[in-house]
Write a protein that holds these residues in place. Structure first.
Motif, mmCIF file in Angstrom:
data_model
loop_
_atom_site.group_PDB
_atom_site.id
_atom_site.type_symbol
_atom_site.label_atom_id
_atom_site.label_comp_id
_atom_site.label_asym_id
_atom_site.label_seq_id
_atom_site.Cartn_x
_atom_site.Cartn_y
_atom_site.Cartn_z
ATOM 1 N N ALA A 78 15.674 55.209 -95.899
ATOM 2 C CA ALA A 78 16.772 56.131 -96.216
ATOM 3 C C ALA A 78 17.890 55.408 -96.958
ATOM 4 C CB ALA A 78 17.312 56.757 -94.932
ATOM 5 N N LEU A 79 18.192 54.183 -96.534
ATOM 6 C CA LEU A 79 19.241 53.414 -97.206
ATOM 7 C C LEU A 79 18.819 53.032 -98.626
ATOM 8 C CD1 LEU A 79 20.534 51.123 -94.309
ATOM 9 C CD2 LEU A 79 21.802 52.928 -95.495
ATOM 10 N N HIS A 80 17.580 52.625 -98.802
ATOM 11 C CA HIS A 80 17.095 52.294 -100.150
ATOM 12 C C HIS A 80 17.177 53.507 -101.060
ATOM 13 C CE1 HIS A 80 15.270 48.161 -100.049
ATOM 14 N NE2 HIS A 80 15.495 48.342 -98.768
ATOM 15 N N GLN A 81 16.750 54.650 -100.557
ATOM 16 C CA GLN A 81 16.786 55.864 -101.378
ATOM 17 C C GLN A 81 18.221 56.238 -101.756
ATOM 18 O OE1 GLN A 81 14.006 59.365 -100.873
ATOM 19 N NE2 GLN A 81 15.853 60.313 -100.059
ATOM 20 N N ALA A 82 19.171 55.918 -100.875
ATOM 21 C CA ALA A 82 20.581 56.226 -101.145
ATOM 22 C C ALA A 82 21.244 55.170 -102.034
ATOM 23 C CB ALA A 82 21.335 56.349 -99.828
ATOM 24 N N GLY A 83 20.483 54.177 -102.455
ATOM 25 C CA GLY A 83 21.029 53.168 -103.365
ATOM 26 C C GLY A 83 21.333 51.839 -102.727
ATOM 27 N N PHE A 84 21.089 51.711 -101.416
ATOM 28 C CA PHE A 84 21.350 50.451 -100.711
ATOM 29 C C PHE A 84 20.031 49.665 -100.598
ATOM 30 C CE2 PHE A 84 24.286 53.724 -99.256
ATOM 31 C CZ PHE A 84 25.518 53.127 -99.524
ATOM 32 N N ASN A 85 19.655 49.057 -101.719
ATOM 33 C CA ASN A 85 18.346 48.401 -101.765
ATOM 34 C C ASN A 85 18.369 46.993 -101.176
ATOM 35 O OD1 ASN A 85 19.867 47.292 -103.811
ATOM 36 N ND2 ASN A 85 18.220 47.274 -105.329
ATOM 37 N N ASN A 86 19.374 46.729 -100.351
ATOM 38 C CA ASN A 86 19.468 45.440 -99.654
ATOM 39 C C ASN A 86 19.243 45.613 -98.154
ATOM 40 O OD1 ASN A 86 21.886 46.880 -99.498
ATOM 41 N ND2 ASN A 86 23.120 45.058 -99.144
ATOM 42 N N ALA A 87 18.552 46.694 -97.763
ATOM 43 C CA ALA A 87 18.332 46.979 -96.339
ATOM 44 C C ALA A 87 16.976 46.463 -95.870
ATOM 45 C CB ALA A 87 18.430 48.477 -96.081
ATOM 46 N N VAL A 88 16.936 45.935 -94.651
ATOM 47 C CA VAL A 88 15.697 45.470 -94.024
ATOM 48 C C VAL A 88 15.688 45.907 -92.563
ATOM 49 C CG1 VAL A 88 15.578 43.433 -95.525
ATOM 50 C CG2 VAL A 88 16.633 43.224 -93.255
ATOM 51 N N ALA A 89 14.531 45.753 -91.909
ATOM 52 C CA ALA A 89 14.439 46.078 -90.478
ATOM 53 C C ALA A 89 13.450 45.149 -89.815
ATOM 54 C CB ALA A 89 14.004 47.526 -90.288
ATOM 55 N N SER A 90 13.696 44.871 -88.531
ATOM 56 C CA SER A 90 12.711 44.123 -87.753
ATOM 57 C C SER A 90 11.559 45.061 -87.422
ATOM 58 C CB SER A 90 13.331 43.556 -86.483
ATOM 59 O OG SER A 90 13.899 44.590 -85.699
ATOM 60 N N LEU A 91 10.417 44.488 -87.093
ATOM 61 C CA LEU A 91 9.176 45.260 -86.991
ATOM 62 C C LEU A 91 8.854 45.614 -85.546
ATOM 63 C CD1 LEU A 91 7.272 43.095 -89.588
ATOM 64 C CD2 LEU A 91 8.114 45.416 -89.938
ATOM 65 N N GLY A 92 9.701 46.446 -84.967
ATOM 66 C CA GLY A 92 9.434 46.891 -83.606
ATOM 67 C C GLY A 92 9.527 45.800 -82.572
ATOM 68 N N THR A 93 10.270 44.760 -82.869
ATOM 69 C CA THR A 93 10.438 43.662 -81.924
ATOM 70 C C THR A 93 11.885 43.219 -81.925
ATOM 71 O OG1 THR A 93 9.638 41.453 -81.300
ATOM 72 C CG2 THR A 93 9.915 41.878 -83.641
ATOM 73 N N ALA A 94 12.283 42.494 -80.895
ATOM 74 C CA ALA A 94 13.648 41.978 -80.840
ATOM 75 C C ALA A 94 13.874 41.005 -81.990
ATOM 76 C CB ALA A 94 13.893 41.297 -79.501
ATOM 77 N N PHE A 95 15.105 40.931 -82.444
ATOM 78 C CA PHE A 95 15.464 40.028 -83.522
ATOM 79 C C PHE A 95 15.272 38.587 -83.061
ATOM 80 C CE2 PHE A 95 17.967 38.348 -87.008
ATOM 81 C CZ PHE A 95 17.671 39.256 -88.017
ATOM 82 N N THR A 96 14.694 37.735 -83.919
ATOM 83 C CA THR A 96 14.367 36.360 -83.547
ATOM 84 C C THR A 96 15.082 35.353 -84.432
ATOM 85 O OG1 THR A 96 12.464 36.094 -85.052
ATOM 86 C CG2 THR A 96 12.052 37.156 -82.922
#
Length: 596
Positions: free
Chosen positions: A271-289
């Motif tokens: 959703a953020l990329h589509q809105a123009g924020f192409n610097n967004a990432v997410a962890s893959l269903g796990t706690a941040f490491t």
């Protein structure tokens, strides 16, 4: 794939770094170096320096650096072998067919086949989404606000209702059961035979930083009971480790924005990329490491957390903040209220309002203090005292006194407490940590931070000395018998010093780009490039130069001898201890004669 060091060095030396980089960006000669706008971050004033003499680059703005291999790997999203082949072809060098050990060949073949089968699966899922079978899944994505361009960009797909459809398709391509079991795409057992990991789910292909599909995430459509997980990820394989990869990083790493937005899920990122924020990432269903944090450090110096505004999201942010800060990143937290996540926020208020939230993002320390404050009733004197005790302990995490004072002033102002009283409280807890009076479990990192602060001066001296040796190889003869590679004991400088002294002993010169090649990770190559890009004598007159050099040599040698003395005392080696004492006395003589 392994290639002989001699061949790697030949390819590097024949690819002049100024020529290679100037084919990508405009460079202008400034003194002995070439300068240009950094291709890895946005800037208006050139801070990207390329040295023909050292055959390396370094950006004084964002800190990236390395040799010609590093540049091609970073700019083209290549692996080292891909960069090597690219540069070899550029200068007409034919790479030999490399022989593998049986074990290495099997692992390389397995990884290649896993990437291949994941690519086939991704194409299969995408075709399914566009087929009649995928109409409901396609409509689900449209209803979630995604457009066709976004669906195509992220390669979104659909695993249909038949639980063995992908398995049959992959079998038709010639993949055998034993291999498919290792792919994480299917399971095979005696009762059910071959069946798919994902079925009747919207599919999110997970890509590494080089746009290669390494795994998948699947989401059910609509509401589900507790027995069925909403999201399902690929199991870990030889190419997929969810604790070391981030969804969307393949796009975010090339956004050239000054920061990276960290989300909790796939849809928030998309959703953020589509809105123009192409610097967004997410962890893959796990706690941040810590691996996630170090991975991000390769591409940015600042991250903004957009975690959910509920209790779980707040706790996730509190766990991620120290990991990110320990990696050297500046951390801010975006306030999503009254909405739960970025996806809901964008739909309700739009991109412009989200930019406003980014601009007003809260410093992570103040976010932590605000969360902490909610646990105490500040109208109760006892509760208020406990709150400020915990706040004082948190302020100790700032090892730099000036920075700690700034934060102390800000906290005192925000919560209407006398700043001098708060400082005294901070100092009291600080003294308890140093002398070991208080139980340090409340702040386990503080002792390490104090130690790190003490060691910083020594690290800087070792960095300075190595820089001088690179810039002025005649110093090797002057320090002969006084200083050696064994006297460089801090972190990466230990290995750098050994390589520098070995190269000088062999060639009577030092080539920084060749030494950079001895380090595998981009992080280490960048650190070494920064070391070799430090300034040297500057405008110092000969007398000041001699004194600075002499003081640095004395500091390094004394520290080295002190460490040796400690070891000698620990093992009760009086002979070695006497020898070290004699070396210290001799050191002073050398230093005096050196000044003259």
């Amino acid at each position: 794939m392994y290639y002989p060091d001699e061949l790697v060095e030949e390819i590097r030396s024949k690819n002049d770094i100024v020529s290679v980089i100037s084919s990508y960006i405009r460079l202008q000669k400034k003194g002995s170096n070439h300068m240009g706008l950094c291709p890895f971050h946005n800037e208006k004033t050139p801070s990207f320096s390329v040295s023909a003499g050292k055959q390396m680059y370094h950006c004084f703005g964002c800190g990236v650096g390395g040799n010609v291999f590093t540049f091609i790997m970073e700019y083209e999203n290549f692996t080292f072998v891909e960069a090597l082949k690219f540069l070899a072809e550029r200068v007409g060098i034919a790479l030999p067919e490399q022989e593998y050990s049986e074990e290495a060949k099997k692992l390389s073949d397995l990884k290649s086949r896993l990437l291949e089968v994941n690519k086939e699966a991704a194409k299969y899922f995408y075709v399914q989404l566009k087929s009649n079978r995928g109409q409901a899944a396609h409509q689900y994505l449209l209803d979630r606000g995604l457009n066709e361009d976004t669906i195509k960009q992220f390669g979104l797909g659909y695993a249909n209702r038949y639980s063995d459809d992908l398995y049959k398709y992959l079998k038709s391509l010639g993949y055998e059961d034993e291999f498919l079991k290792q792919s994480g795409l299917v399971s095979i057992d005696e009762k059910r035979g071959g069946h798919d990991k994902f079925w009747d789910r919207v599919i999110f292909p997970i890509m590494d930083a080089n746009h290669r599909v390494i795994g998948f995430g699947g989401r059910v459509m609509g509401k589900v009971g507790n027995e069925v997980p909403k999201y399902l990820n690929s199991p870990e394989t030889k190419i997929f480790d969810k604790s070391r990869n981030l969804y969307g990083l393949n796009f975010a790493r090339t956004s050239r924005l000054t920061n990276i937005l960290i989300c909790e899920g796939y849809m928030d990122t998309i959703a953020l990329h589509q809105a123009g924020f192409n610097n967004a990432v997410a962890s893959l269903g796990t706690a941040f490491t810590v691996f996630h944090a170090n991975l991000l450090k390769r591409y940015t110096n600042e991250v903004l957390l957009t975690f959910d505004s509920d209790t779980a999201g707040i706790q996730a942010a509190l766990r991620a903040i120290p990991l990110l800060k320990e990696a050297g990143l500046t951390v801010k937290v975006i306030d999503m209220k009254p909405y739960k996540d970025p996806d809901e926020f964008i739909k309700a208020l739009g991109a412009d309002e989200f930019r406003e939230r980014i601009a007003s993002a809260k410093n992570s320390f103040f976010f932590e203090i605000d969360v902490l404050q909610k646990n105490y009733n500040l109208n109760d004197p006892e509760q208020k005292t406990k709150f400020f005790h915990e706040t004082a302990k948190k302020l100790l995490h700032f090892s730099e006194e000036l920075e700690r004072n700034f934060y102390t002033d800000a906290v005192a102002k925000a919560y209407r407490i006398d700043v001098e009283q708060l400082k005294r409280l901070v100092n009291r807890f600080g003294s308890q940590i140093v002398v070991g009076v208080n139980d340090t479990k409340d702040y386990p990192n503080d002792l390490n931070r104090y130690k790190k602060k003490t060691d910083d001066g020594l690290s800087k001296s070792q960095k300075l000395m190595l820089t001088w040796l690179i810039e002025n190889p005649t110093l090797f003869e002057k320090i002969n018998g006084i200083l050696g590679p064994e006297d460089f004991t801090e972190g990466i400088y230990t290995k750098v010093a050994r390589l520098v002294f070995e190269q000088y002993e062999k060639d009577k010169t030092v080539v920084p780009a060749k030494i950079i090649n001895c380090f595998e990770s981009i992080e280490e190559q960048t650190e070494v490039a920064a070391l070799f890009s430090a300034g040297i004598q500057g405008e110092m007159n000969p007398s000041a130069w001699n004194k600075a050099l002499s003081d640095t040599i004395m500091r390094l040698k004394e520290s080295s001898l002190d460490k040796q003395s400690q070891k000698a005392i620990e093992v009760n080696d009086t002979v070695l201890l006497q020898k070290i004492i004699a070396q210290k006395a001799e050191l002073k003589k050398h230093t005096i004669s050196f000044d003259n």
